[in-house]
Design a protein around this motif. Sequence first.
Motif, PDB file in Angstrom:
ATOM      1  N   ASP A 166      20.590  32.746 -14.403  1.00 52.20           N
ATOM      2  CA  ASP A 166      21.122  33.556 -13.320  1.00 52.20           C
ATOM      3  C   ASP A 166      21.060  32.605 -11.937  1.00 52.20           C
ATOM      4  N   LEU A 167      20.078  31.598 -11.899  1.00 54.19           N
ATOM      5  CA  LEU A 167      20.338  30.884 -10.772  1.00 54.19           C
ATOM      6  C   LEU A 167      21.732  29.789 -10.962  1.00 54.19           C
ATOM      7  N   ALA A 168      21.904  29.495 -12.194  1.00 53.50           N
ATOM      8  CA  ALA A 168      22.957  28.657 -12.176  1.00 53.50           C
ATOM      9  C   ALA A 168      24.313  29.213 -12.329  1.00 53.50           C
ATOM     10  N   VAL A 169      24.425  30.592 -12.608  1.00 53.19           N
ATOM     11  CA  VAL A 169      25.471  31.340 -12.625  1.00 53.19           C
ATOM     12  C   VAL A 169      25.805  31.442 -11.080  1.00 53.19           C
ATOM     13  N   PHE A 170      24.843  31.771 -10.326  1.00 50.99           N
ATOM     14  CA  PHE A 170      25.116  31.936  -8.955  1.00 50.99           C
ATOM     15  C   PHE A 170      25.486  30.742  -8.330  1.00 50.99           C
ATOM     16  N   LEU A 171      24.956  29.903  -8.557  1.00 51.72           N
ATOM     17  CA  LEU A 171      25.300  28.256  -7.891  1.00 51.72           C
ATOM     18  C   LEU A 171      26.857  27.907  -8.285  1.00 51.72           C
ATOM     19  N   ALA A 172      27.080  28.412  -9.476  1.00 46.34           N
ATOM     20  CA  ALA A 172      28.622  28.189 -10.024  1.00 46.34           C
ATOM     21  C   ALA A 172      29.590  29.216  -9.312  1.00 46.34           C
ATOM     22  N   SER A 173      29.362  30.109  -8.476  1.00 46.15           N
ATOM     23  CA  SER A 173      29.986  31.338  -8.074  1.00 46.15           C
ATOM     24  C   SER A 173      30.377  31.113  -6.559  1.00 46.15           C
ATOM     25  N   GLU A 174      31.516  31.838  -6.162  1.00 46.62           N
ATOM     26  CA  GLU A 174      31.957  31.756  -4.879  1.00 46.62           C
ATOM     27  C   GLU A 174      30.935  32.331  -3.733  1.00 46.62           C
ATOM     28  N   ARG A 175      29.909  32.929  -4.304  1.00 48.23           N
ATOM     29  CA  ARG A 175      28.888  33.649  -3.335  1.00 48.23           C
ATOM     30  C   ARG A 175      27.829  32.392  -2.986  1.00 48.23           C
ATOM     31  N   ALA A 176      28.083  31.069  -3.475  1.00 47.12           N
ATOM     32  CA  ALA A 176      27.262  30.034  -3.207  1.00 47.12           C
ATOM     33  C   ALA A 176      27.802  28.952  -2.604  1.00 47.12           C
ATOM     34  N   SER A 177      28.924  29.470  -1.870  1.00 47.71           N
ATOM     35  CA  SER A 177      30.170  28.530  -1.263  1.00 47.71           C
ATOM     36  C   SER A 177      29.300  27.770   0.169  1.00 47.71           C
ATOM     37  N   TYR A 178      28.166  27.726   0.363  1.00 44.49           N
ATOM     38  CA  TYR A 178      27.615  26.929   1.504  1.00 44.49           C
ATOM     39  C   TYR A 178      26.470  26.076   1.065  1.00 44.49           C
ATOM     40  N   ILE A 179      26.097  25.983  -0.174  1.00 43.59           N
ATOM     41  CA  ILE A 179      24.874  25.538  -0.659  1.00 43.59           C
ATOM     42  C   ILE A 179      25.711  24.229  -1.701  1.00 43.59           C
ATOM     43  N   THR A 180      25.160  22.811  -1.185  1.00 48.62           N
ATOM     44  CA  THR A 180      25.525  21.912  -1.940  1.00 48.62           C
ATOM     45  C   THR A 180      24.384  20.521  -1.433  1.00 48.62           C
ATOM     46  N   GLY A 181      24.207  20.030  -2.448  1.00 60.08           N
ATOM     47  CA  GLY A 181      23.031  18.894  -2.147  1.00 60.08           C
ATOM     48  C   GLY A 181      21.500  19.356  -2.583  1.00 60.08           C
ATOM     49  N   ALA A 182      21.737  20.642  -3.030  1.00 61.20           N
ATOM     50  CA  ALA A 182      20.278  21.328  -2.962  1.00 61.20           C
ATOM     51  C   ALA A 182      19.551  20.910  -4.374  1.00 61.20           C
ATOM     52  N   THR A 183      18.319  20.827  -4.351  1.00 66.34           N
ATOM     53  CA  THR A 183      17.669  20.778  -5.992  1.00 66.34           C
ATOM     54  C   THR A 183      16.566  21.995  -5.514  1.00 66.34           C
ATOM     55  N   LEU A 184      16.888  22.899  -6.681  1.00 68.19           N
ATOM     56  CA  LEU A 184      15.997  24.219  -6.750  1.00 68.19           C
ATOM     57  C   LEU A 184      15.229  24.084  -7.982  1.00 68.19           C
ATOM     58  N   GLN A 185      13.907  24.504  -7.760  1.00 72.79           N
ATOM     59  CA  GLN A 185      13.161  24.571  -9.174  1.00 72.79           C
ATOM     60  C   GLN A 185      12.849  26.027  -9.552  1.00 72.79           C
ATOM     61  N   VAL A 186      13.171  26.311 -10.748  1.00 77.23           N
ATOM     62  CA  VAL A 186      12.722  27.667 -11.222  1.00 77.23           C
ATOM     63  C   VAL A 186      11.542  27.440 -12.181  1.00 77.23           C
ATOM     64  N   ASP A 187      10.438  27.566 -11.660  1.00 75.06           N
ATOM     65  CA  ASP A 187       9.233  27.356 -12.221  1.00 75.06           C
ATOM     66  C   ASP A 187       7.722  28.274 -12.085  1.00 75.06           C
ATOM     67  N   GLY A 188       8.255  29.456 -11.266  1.00 76.83           N
ATOM     68  CA  GLY A 188       7.000  30.275 -11.395  1.00 76.83           C
ATOM     69  C   GLY A 188       5.961  29.990 -10.193  1.00 76.83           C
ATOM     70  N   GLY A 189       6.376  29.042  -9.319  1.00 77.88           N
ATOM     71  CA  GLY A 189       5.483  28.576  -8.521  1.00 77.88           C
ATOM     72  C   GLY A 189       4.610  27.263  -8.684  1.00 77.88           C
ATOM     73  N   LEU A 190       5.059  26.811 -10.026  1.00 79.72           N
ATOM     74  CA  LEU A 190       4.169  25.620 -10.498  1.00 79.72           C
ATOM     75  C   LEU A 190       4.106  24.502  -9.494  1.00 79.72           C
ATOM     76  N   ILE A 191       5.242  23.878  -9.201  1.00 77.57           N
ATOM     77  CA  ILE A 191       5.487  22.682  -8.243  1.00 77.57           C
ATOM     78  C   ILE A 191       4.979  23.099  -6.937  1.00 77.57           C
ATOM     79  N   ARG A 192       4.063  22.364  -6.325  1.00 79.58           N
ATOM     80  CA  ARG A 192       3.039  22.417  -5.113  1.00 79.58           C
ATOM     81  C   ARG A 192       3.702  21.747  -3.818  1.00 79.58           C
ATOM     82  N   SER A 193       4.799  20.854  -4.314  1.00 79.87           N
ATOM     83  CA  SER A 193       5.499  20.168  -3.252  1.00 79.87           C
ATOM     84  C   SER A 193       6.007  20.790  -1.959  1.00 79.87           C
ATOM     85  N   ILE A 194       6.061  20.520  -0.914  1.00 77.07           N
ATOM     86  CA  ILE A 194       6.627  21.414   0.271  1.00 77.07           C
ATOM     87  C   ILE A 194       8.151  21.249   0.021  1.00 77.07           C
ATOM     88  N   MET A 195       8.952  20.198  -0.392  1.00 75.79           N
ATOM     89  CA  MET A 195      10.391  20.280  -0.650  1.00 75.79           C
ATOM     90  C   MET A 195      10.661  20.287  -1.892  1.00 75.79           C
TER      91      MET A 195
END
Length: 263
Positions: free
Chosen positions: A234-263
């Motif tokens: 679902d995230l991949a499809v959103f990023l592929a879409s025109e609705r994500a037209s101002y998102i670039t250079g981002a690194t987003l995790q889909v992990d249920g909150g597993l990663i504790r890093s700030i960024m």
Amino acid sequence: MDLELRGKTAIVSAGSKGLGKAIALGLAQEGARVAICSRNPDNLSQAAQEILTKTGSEVLAVPVDVTKPDAITNFVNTIVQRQGKIDILVNNAGGPPMGTFADFEDEDWESAFNLTFMSVVRFVREVLPHMRKTGGGRIINVTSTSVKQPLENLLLSNSIRPAVIGLAKSLATEFAADGILVNNICPGSIYTDRIKENVAAQAKSTGQPEESIMHEYEAKIPLGRLGEPVELADLAVFLASERASYITGATLQVDGGLIRSIM
């Protein structure tokens, strides 16, 4: 919400099962024309038939070894000949083998680098001219949470996958003016064959039952469960879409909150 993907042409590598198949299915459900590849013709055929059955959209399915430069070039050329353009590239490949530093020789490092990093470089090189010609596009790299937090017994992934993030960040800046957006998705513990293999390997090396190891995975996740492939798709499809037209250079995790890093 209309994601404006109808009529778009999308490539999904390693699209015959797991996360790749889920992403290809999600794109097809939104009306994109999807081309998938993997090394296994039988898995490809089954995935293409499943997507056709569920969406009514035919899928171009081509056996490709993404460690072979000519195979990538020929695959992209075939898509352009049939569809006339490429709007979306989803770079996805099986991860390097598990192990620690002492487990690997030079050829293991070279193989992992070729699979994990150079396959991305080569796909991007092939699709960029077509995206620039049509005035834009989307490049999405499916990586791993190891780019944000090293994972135990996954030295090759911990070492090589961050290079994909550096590449993507550079590409996002370099090609922003061309309307080409580049982003990364980091799967956490998603219930795929990769997780099953990791659990089986740990069970074999430790002597623990697989069920116990799976419970250990789940206990580390704040949401208390493994993710489903569709939740990443679902995230991949959103990023592929025109609705994500101002998102670039981002690194987003889909992990249920597993990663504790700030960024």
